[in-house]
Design a protein around this motif. Structure first.
Motif, PDB file in Angstrom:
ATOM      1  N   TYR A  93       0.825  -1.206   0.000  1.00 22.38           N
ATOM      2  CA  TYR A  93       0.000   0.000   0.000  1.00 22.38           C
ATOM      3  C   TYR A  93       0.865   1.264   0.000  1.00 22.38           C
ATOM      4  O   TYR A  93       0.647   2.187  -0.790  1.00 22.38           O
ATOM      5  CB  TYR A  93      -0.937   0.003   1.212  1.00 22.38           C
ATOM      6  N   LEU A  94       1.860   1.297   0.894  1.00 21.66           N
ATOM      7  CA  LEU A  94       2.720   2.485   0.987  1.00 21.66           C
ATOM      8  C   LEU A  94       3.569   2.667  -0.272  1.00 21.66           C
ATOM      9  O   LEU A  94       3.772   3.799  -0.724  1.00 21.66           O
ATOM     10  CB  LEU A  94       3.606   2.395   2.222  1.00 21.66           C
ATOM     11  N   ALA A  95       4.059   1.570  -0.839  1.00 18.96           N
ATOM     12  CA  ALA A  95       4.852   1.661  -2.074  1.00 18.96           C
ATOM     13  C   ALA A  95       3.998   2.206  -3.209  1.00 18.96           C
ATOM     14  O   ALA A  95       4.452   3.049  -3.998  1.00 18.96           O
ATOM     15  CB  ALA A  95       5.437   0.302  -2.429  1.00 18.96           C
ATOM     16  N   LYS A  96       2.758   1.750  -3.293  1.00 16.60           N
ATOM     17  CA  LYS A  96       1.864   2.252  -4.337  1.00 16.60           C
ATOM     18  C   LYS A  96       1.601   3.745  -4.143  1.00 16.60           C
ATOM     19  O   LYS A  96       1.668   4.529  -5.087  1.00 16.60           O
ATOM     20  CB  LYS A  96       0.543   1.478  -4.315  1.00 16.60           C
ATOM     21  N   ARG A  97       1.322   4.147  -2.896  1.00 15.74           N
ATOM     22  CA  ARG A  97       1.039   5.552  -2.614  1.00 15.74           C
ATOM     23  C   ARG A  97       2.231   6.447  -2.952  1.00 15.74           C
ATOM     24  O   ARG A  97       2.092   7.484  -3.609  1.00 15.74           O
ATOM     25  CB  ARG A  97       0.656   5.707  -1.142  1.00 15.74           C
ATOM     26  N   GLU A  98       3.418   6.045  -2.505  1.00 19.94           N
ATOM     27  CA  GLU A  98       4.612   6.843  -2.779  1.00 19.94           C
ATOM     28  C   GLU A  98       4.966   6.814  -4.266  1.00 19.94           C
ATOM     29  O   GLU A  98       5.454   7.799  -4.811  1.00 19.94           O
ATOM     30  CB  GLU A  98       5.789   6.358  -1.937  1.00 19.94           C
ATOM     31  N   GLY A  99       4.725   5.689  -4.911  1.00 19.38           N
ATOM     32  CA  GLY A  99       4.980   5.593  -6.351  1.00 19.38           C
ATOM     33  C   GLY A  99       4.088   6.535  -7.144  1.00 19.38           C
ATOM     34  O   GLY A  99       4.536   7.173  -8.103  1.00 19.38           O
ATOM     35  N   ILE A 100       2.838   6.639  -6.743  1.00 17.15           N
ATOM     36  CA  ILE A 100       1.916   7.567  -7.412  1.00 17.15           C
ATOM     37  C   ILE A 100       2.375   9.006  -7.213  1.00 17.15           C
ATOM     38  O   ILE A 100       2.361   9.812  -8.148  1.00 17.15           O
ATOM     39  CB  ILE A 100       0.467   7.356  -6.902  1.00 17.15           C
ATOM     40  N   LYS A 101       2.807   9.335  -5.991  1.00 18.04           N
ATOM     41  CA  LYS A 101       3.320  10.693  -5.727  1.00 18.04           C
ATOM     42  C   LYS A 101       4.537  10.996  -6.600  1.00 18.04           C
ATOM     43  O   LYS A 101       4.658  12.082  -7.168  1.00 18.04           O
ATOM     44  CB  LYS A 101       3.710  10.845  -4.261  1.00 18.04           C
ATOM     45  N   ALA A 102       5.457  10.028  -6.709  1.00 20.52           N
ATOM     46  CA  ALA A 102       6.661  10.235  -7.520  1.00 20.52           C
ATOM     47  C   ALA A 102       6.287  10.393  -8.987  1.00 20.52           C
ATOM     48  O   ALA A 102       6.865  11.228  -9.698  1.00 20.52           O
ATOM     49  CB  ALA A 102       7.636   9.072  -7.327  1.00 20.52           C
ATOM     50  N   TRP A 103       5.324   9.609  -9.459  1.00 19.77           N
ATOM     51  CA  TRP A 103       4.883   9.702 -10.858  1.00 19.77           C
ATOM     52  C   TRP A 103       4.242  11.069 -11.122  1.00 19.77           C
ATOM     53  O   TRP A 103       4.495  11.688 -12.154  1.00 19.77           O
ATOM     54  CB  TRP A 103       3.903   8.575 -11.182  1.00 19.77           C
ATOM     55  N   GLN A 104       3.425  11.547 -10.196  1.00 19.20           N
ATOM     56  CA  GLN A 104       2.811  12.865 -10.354  1.00 19.20           C
ATOM     57  C   GLN A 104       3.869  13.962 -10.367  1.00 19.20           C
ATOM     58  O   GLN A 104       3.777  14.911 -11.148  1.00 19.20           O
ATOM     59  CB  GLN A 104       1.790  13.114  -9.239  1.00 19.20           C
ATOM     60  N   GLN A 105       4.875  13.833  -9.518  1.00 18.34           N
ATOM     61  CA  GLN A 105       5.975  14.806  -9.497  1.00 18.34           C
ATOM     62  C   GLN A 105       6.733  14.782 -10.822  1.00 18.34           C
ATOM     63  O   GLN A 105       7.085  15.828 -11.361  1.00 18.34           O
ATOM     64  CB  GLN A 105       6.921  14.506  -8.327  1.00 18.34           C
ATOM     65  N   PHE A 106       6.972  13.585 -11.347  1.00 19.35           N
ATOM     66  CA  PHE A 106       7.647  13.447 -12.639  1.00 19.35           C
ATOM     67  C   PHE A 106       6.828  14.115 -13.739  1.00 19.35           C
ATOM     68  O   PHE A 106       7.369  14.879 -14.552  1.00 19.35           O
ATOM     69  CB  PHE A 106       7.862  11.962 -12.951  1.00 19.35           C
ATOM     70  N   GLN A 107       5.526  13.846 -13.772  1.00 23.89           N
ATOM     71  CA  GLN A 107       4.671  14.450 -14.803  1.00 23.89           C
ATOM     72  C   GLN A 107       4.651  15.972 -14.685  1.00 23.89           C
ATOM     73  O   GLN A 107       4.714  16.677 -15.700  1.00 23.89           O
ATOM     74  CB  GLN A 107       3.246  13.908 -14.690  1.00 23.89           C
ATOM     75  N   TYR A 108       4.583  16.480 -13.460  1.00 27.45           N
ATOM     76  CA  TYR A 108       4.588  17.928 -13.257  1.00 27.45           C
ATOM     77  C   TYR A 108       5.882  18.541 -13.782  1.00 27.45           C
ATOM     78  O   TYR A 108       5.871  19.567 -14.458  1.00 27.45           O
ATOM     79  CB  TYR A 108       4.402  18.241 -11.772  1.00 27.45           C
ATOM     80  N   ARG A 109       6.997  17.907 -13.480  1.00 25.26           N
ATOM     81  CA  ARG A 109       8.287  18.439 -13.933  1.00 25.26           C
ATOM     82  C   ARG A 109       8.387  18.412 -15.461  1.00 25.26           C
ATOM     83  O   ARG A 109       8.958  19.313 -16.064  1.00 25.26           O
ATOM     84  CB  ARG A 109       9.438  17.675 -13.306  1.00 25.26           C
ATOM     85  N   MET A 110       7.847  17.387 -16.076  1.00 27.43           N
ATOM     86  CA  MET A 110       7.877  17.319 -17.537  1.00 27.43           C
ATOM     87  C   MET A 110       6.984  18.403 -18.146  1.00 27.43           C
ATOM     88  O   MET A 110       7.347  19.017 -19.148  1.00 27.43           O
ATOM     89  CB  MET A 110       7.424  15.934 -18.019  1.00 27.43           C
ATOM     90  N   GLN A 111       5.833  18.656 -17.536  1.00 29.63           N
ATOM     91  CA  GLN A 111       4.926  19.683 -18.043  1.00 29.63           C
ATOM     92  C   GLN A 111       5.508  21.082 -17.895  1.00 29.63           C
ATOM     93  O   GLN A 111       5.282  21.941 -18.742  1.00 29.63           O
ATOM     94  CB  GLN A 111       3.579  19.616 -17.322  1.00 29.63           C
ATOM     95  N   THR A 112       6.262  21.316 -16.834  1.00 26.41           N
ATOM     96  CA  THR A 112       6.859  22.631 -16.613  1.00 26.41           C
ATOM     97  C   THR A 112       8.253  22.747 -17.222  1.00 26.41           C
ATOM     98  O   THR A 112       8.939  23.732 -16.998  1.00 26.41           O
ATOM     99  CB  THR A 112       6.929  22.948 -15.105  1.00 26.41           C
ATOM    100  N   MET A 113       8.646  21.711 -17.955  1.00 26.11           N
ATOM    101  CA  MET A 113       9.940  21.669 -18.644  1.00 26.11           C
ATOM    102  C   MET A 113      11.120  21.695 -17.679  1.00 26.11           C
ATOM    103  O   MET A 113      12.197  22.155 -18.021  1.00 26.11           O
ATOM    104  CB  MET A 113      10.073  22.802 -19.651  1.00 26.11           C
ATOM    105  N   ASP A 114      10.915  21.241 -16.464  1.00 28.32           N
ATOM    106  CA  ASP A 114      12.006  21.094 -15.503  1.00 28.32           C
ATOM    107  C   ASP A 114      12.666  19.735 -15.700  1.00 28.32           C
ATOM    108  O   ASP A 114      12.042  18.797 -16.193  1.00 28.32           O
ATOM    109  CB  ASP A 114      11.480  21.161 -14.059  1.00 28.32           C
ATOM    110  N   ALA A 115      13.910  19.629 -15.289  1.00 28.73           N
ATOM    111  CA  ALA A 115      14.594  18.336 -15.335  1.00 28.73           C
ATOM    112  C   ALA A 115      13.958  17.412 -14.293  1.00 28.73           C
ATOM    113  O   ALA A 115      13.805  17.792 -13.138  1.00 28.73           O
ATOM    114  CB  ALA A 115      16.083  18.506 -15.049  1.00 28.73           C
ATOM    115  N   PRO A 116      13.579  16.210 -14.702  1.00 22.96           N
ATOM    116  CA  PRO A 116      12.883  15.302 -13.775  1.00 22.96           C
ATOM    117  C   PRO A 116      13.824  14.467 -12.928  1.00 22.96           C
ATOM    118  O   PRO A 116      13.429  13.438 -12.389  1.00 22.96           O
ATOM    119  CB  PRO A 116      12.081  14.416 -14.727  1.00 22.96           C
ATOM    120  N   GLY A 117      15.073  14.892 -12.772  1.00 19.54           N
ATOM    121  CA  GLY A 117      16.094  14.082 -12.114  1.00 19.54           C
ATOM    122  C   GLY A 117      15.716  13.531 -10.758  1.00 19.54           C
ATOM    123  O   GLY A 117      15.780  12.330 -10.515  1.00 19.54           O
ATOM    124  N   LEU A 118      15.298  14.399  -9.828  1.00 22.17           N
ATOM    125  CA  LEU A 118      14.974  13.940  -8.482  1.00 22.17           C
ATOM    126  C   LEU A 118      13.761  13.024  -8.482  1.00 22.17           C
ATOM    127  O   LEU A 118      13.704  12.052  -7.729  1.00 22.17           O
ATOM    128  CB  LEU A 118      14.753  15.123  -7.548  1.00 22.17           C
TER     129      LEU A 118
END
Length: 134
Positions: free
Chosen positions: A45-70
């Motif tokens: 459950y926790l891995a899924k929750r944190e994975g979704i947060k990381a995926w959303q952060q990645f998508q946000y960074r791609m949309q704002t043209m930021d480097a998705p490194g972290l």
């Protein structure tokens, strides 16, 4: 490299078996089995929750043209946490749970970045036009 493989395939299972045996001796069979199942379900459950947060952060960074490194590093660390939580045993569960906490990942990220930078510097990883070669 061989010593790491020996540690991975012999040392960790040995330590896990010893921990499970002692747990069974101290707590009994059923509480030990319940603890293993509980950590597995809670970990998933926790891995899924944190994975979704990381995926959303990645998508946000791609949309704002930021480097998705972290966000990418967090995704890798969460993936490792998920693998550790799926493996039976208490020691791997502890490390898996620790990797799910953002504060722990924040402490580990610089090690990951240094290791990756060293591999790039030593031409073990070559990046050309965004693609990895070698």
């Amino acid at each position: 490299m061989l010593k790491y493989l020996i540690l991975l395939f012999v040392g960790i299972p040995f330590i896990e078996i010893v921990a499970l045996l002692y747990s069974g001796k101290w707590f009994g069979l059923w509480p030990t089995l319940l603890l293993i199942v509980t950590t597995g379900v809670l970990g998933a459950y926790l891995a899924k929750r944190e994975g979704i947060k990381a995926w959303q952060q990645f998508q946000y960074r791609m949309q704002t043209m930021d480097a998705p490194g972290l966000a990418l590093i967090d995704s890798v660390l969460i993936g490792v946490a998920g693998i550790l939580l799926v493996l039976p045993g208490f020691i791997t569960d502890i490390f898996g749970f620790l990797l799910l906490f953002p504060i722990v990942r924040k402490q580990i990220r610089p090690l990951f970045v240094r290791k990756l930078a060293k591999k790039i510097q030593n031409d073990e990883i070559i990046i050309v036009n965004g693609k990895r070669i070698k």
